[in-house]
Design an enzyme around this catalytic site. Sequence first.
Site, short mmCIF file in Angstrom:
data_model
loop_
_atom_site.label_atom_id
_atom_site.label_comp_id
_atom_site.label_asym_id
_atom_site.label_seq_id
_atom_site.Cartn_x
_atom_site.Cartn_y
_atom_site.Cartn_z
N GLY A 40 -15.50 -59.93 114.04
CA GLY A 40 -14.35 -59.63 114.89
C GLY A 40 -14.38 -58.20 115.41
O GLY A 40 -14.19 -57.96 116.61
N ASN A 42 -16.93 -56.27 115.76
CA ASN A 42 -18.02 -56.11 116.73
C ASN A 42 -17.57 -56.61 118.11
O ASN A 42 -17.85 -55.98 119.14
CB ASN A 42 -19.26 -56.88 116.29
CG ASN A 42 -19.84 -56.37 114.98
OD1 ASN A 42 -19.59 -55.23 114.60
ND2 ASN A 42 -20.61 -57.20 114.29
N ASN A 183 -23.94 -70.70 117.32
CA ASN A 183 -25.37 -70.40 117.52
C ASN A 183 -26.19 -71.62 117.07
O ASN A 183 -25.62 -72.68 116.79
CB ASN A 183 -25.75 -69.09 116.80
CG ASN A 183 -25.75 -69.22 115.28
OD1 ASN A 183 -25.65 -70.31 114.73
ND2 ASN A 183 -25.85 -68.10 114.60
N GLY A 225 -31.76 -67.47 125.02
CA GLY A 225 -30.54 -67.31 125.83
C GLY A 225 -29.45 -68.26 125.38
O GLY A 225 -29.23 -68.42 124.18
N ASP A 252 -21.99 -61.71 118.49
CA ASP A 252 -20.62 -61.19 118.65
C ASP A 252 -20.46 -60.49 119.99
O ASP A 252 -19.43 -60.63 120.66
CB ASP A 252 -20.29 -60.19 117.53
CG ASP A 252 -20.65 -60.72 116.15
OD1 ASP A 252 -20.61 -61.95 115.97
OD2 ASP A 252 -20.98 -59.91 115.27
P1 ATP Z 1 -25.78 -62.74 115.29
O1 ATP Z 1 -25.21 -63.64 114.22
O2 ATP Z 1 -27.08 -62.09 114.90
O3 ATP Z 1 -24.79 -61.79 115.85
P2 ATP Z 1 -26.01 -65.21 116.74
O4 ATP Z 1 -26.90 -65.93 115.78
O5 ATP Z 1 -24.57 -65.59 116.78
O6 ATP Z 1 -26.18 -63.65 116.54
P3 ATP Z 1 -28.03 -65.52 118.75
O7 ATP Z 1 -28.18 -66.87 119.33
O8 ATP Z 1 -29.06 -65.08 117.77
O9 ATP Z 1 -26.54 -65.41 118.20
O10 ATP Z 1 -28.03 -64.44 119.88
C1 ATP Z 1 -26.95 -64.26 120.77
C2 ATP Z 1 -27.46 -63.74 122.07
O11 ATP Z 1 -28.18 -62.51 121.85
C3 ATP Z 1 -28.45 -64.66 122.76
O12 ATP Z 1 -27.79 -65.67 123.46
C4 ATP Z 1 -29.18 -63.67 123.64
O13 ATP Z 1 -28.40 -63.35 124.76
C5 ATP Z 1 -29.26 -62.42 122.73
N1 ATP Z 1 -30.52 -62.40 121.96
C6 ATP Z 1 -30.68 -62.83 120.69
N2 ATP Z 1 -31.97 -62.68 120.31
C7 ATP Z 1 -32.62 -62.12 121.36
C8 ATP Z 1 -33.97 -61.71 121.61
N3 ATP Z 1 -34.92 -61.86 120.66
N4 ATP Z 1 -34.28 -61.18 122.82
C9 ATP Z 1 -33.32 -61.01 123.77
N5 ATP Z 1 -32.03 -61.39 123.60
C10 ATP Z 1 -31.69 -61.95 122.42
O1 RIB Z 2 -22.47 -61.03 113.25
C1 RIB Z 2 -22.83 -59.87 112.55
C2 RIB Z 2 -21.75 -59.52 111.54
O2 RIB Z 2 -21.63 -60.57 110.61
C3 RIB Z 2 -22.06 -58.28 110.71
O3 RIB Z 2 -21.60 -57.10 111.31
C4 RIB Z 2 -21.41 -58.62 109.36
O4 RIB Z 2 -20.37 -57.77 109.01
C5 RIB Z 2 -20.98 -60.08 109.45
O5 RIB Z 2 -19.62 -60.19 109.70
#
Ligand code: ATP
Ligand code: RIB
Length: 309
Positions: A40, A42, A183, A225, A252
């Site tokens: 949140g 973030n 995700n 993406g 986030d």
């Molecule tokens: P997190 O939990 O790490 O915050 P998430 O798992 O919810 O992220 P992801 O699908 O991993 O979400 O990533 C969110 C967005 O970040 C993707 O849709 C893309 O825009 C960007 N992104 C993630 N990984 C990459 C990468 N290796 N290169 C460029 N953009 C990326």
């Molecule tokens: O999505 C990343 C976040 O997940 C981290 O900042 C951590 O605090 C967890 O909430």
Amino acid sequence: MKILTVSSANMDLSMRVKLAPEKGQTLTGDSYKYVPGGKGANSATAVAKLGGKSVFCAALGNDSNGKALMQIYESTGIDTSYILTSDNLPTGLAAVTVEDDGSNRIVIFSGANAALSAEHAIAAAKEAKPDAVFCHFEIPYKTVVELSKYCHEANIPMFIDAGPADSTLELSELAPITVFSPNETETETFTGVMPVDDESCVLAVKKLMEKVKAEYYVLKLGARGVAVYDGSKLSIIPTYPVKVVDTTSAGDSFTAAMTLEYMRTKDIIHACRYGNAVASVTVSRAGAGESIPTKDELDEFIRAMKITI
Ligand code: ATP
Ligand code: RIB
């Protein structure tokens, strides 16, 4: 544009390691840092840095981490009027390991996040009069469900970033919302389908549609993406090539930026391109909230990459 984020706040202990340890293994890390995190916080940070009015409804502990985080939020320009302080629960904590390829593993201790009640969240939404409400599942699920009912009745667009996922959550309890965005692994947890190609994305969305009613389903696919489904058609919106340093808060920052830009333009495809650009900058830098670009830094990235959003 005023976005009310009702979600979690954590202090992250972020440690860099070449490779995360196996079960029973002890490893030496390369460096560590305490950084502001929490899904949140973030997202509320992203809204503020990108020029939106960011109101954050959360719960912190009455401790040094809580005080440090509060100061950071205020200096970032976040409206902290609806942040509660719990006297008996500590500020949420996340133990984050970031490997050399930028990928992370996270264990959270909820602490005060568990004290964020539906009554407090709905009172914040009534008083703050936001243009949109944004949530994750890192606070009590009942709070998200009750808030979705209030937003539906009050005609306030609601956006849910569906992390962290838990297969026991009854998604059908949610009132209809504007965007539901899990995700890849969260999609698999909720549907049993890993979205690896167009066909599995459509199948996963169809299964999500049976559980939660949303105008748009936006599947975050990491380096590939996002996939957007508008009820009839799937569009894949690719991300931008960057050197990945740390993916913490990629999701986030993506969903918060997408929410803000969708509310500004009402164009979901454009909003996802904007979210991808923001998340691309985020993954190219270390940290959680700190790695999210400001509006000026985003403009600079768009110029340097010679891209049109
Ligand atoms: P997190 O939990 O790490 O915050 P998430 O798992 O919810 O992220 P992801 O699908 O991993 O979400 O990533 C969110 C967005 O970040 C993707 O849709 C893309 O825009 C960007 N992104 C993630 N990984 C990459 C990468 N290796 N290169 C460029 N953009 C990326
Ligand atoms: O999505 C990343 C976040 O997940 C981290 O900042 C951590 O605090 C967890 O909430």
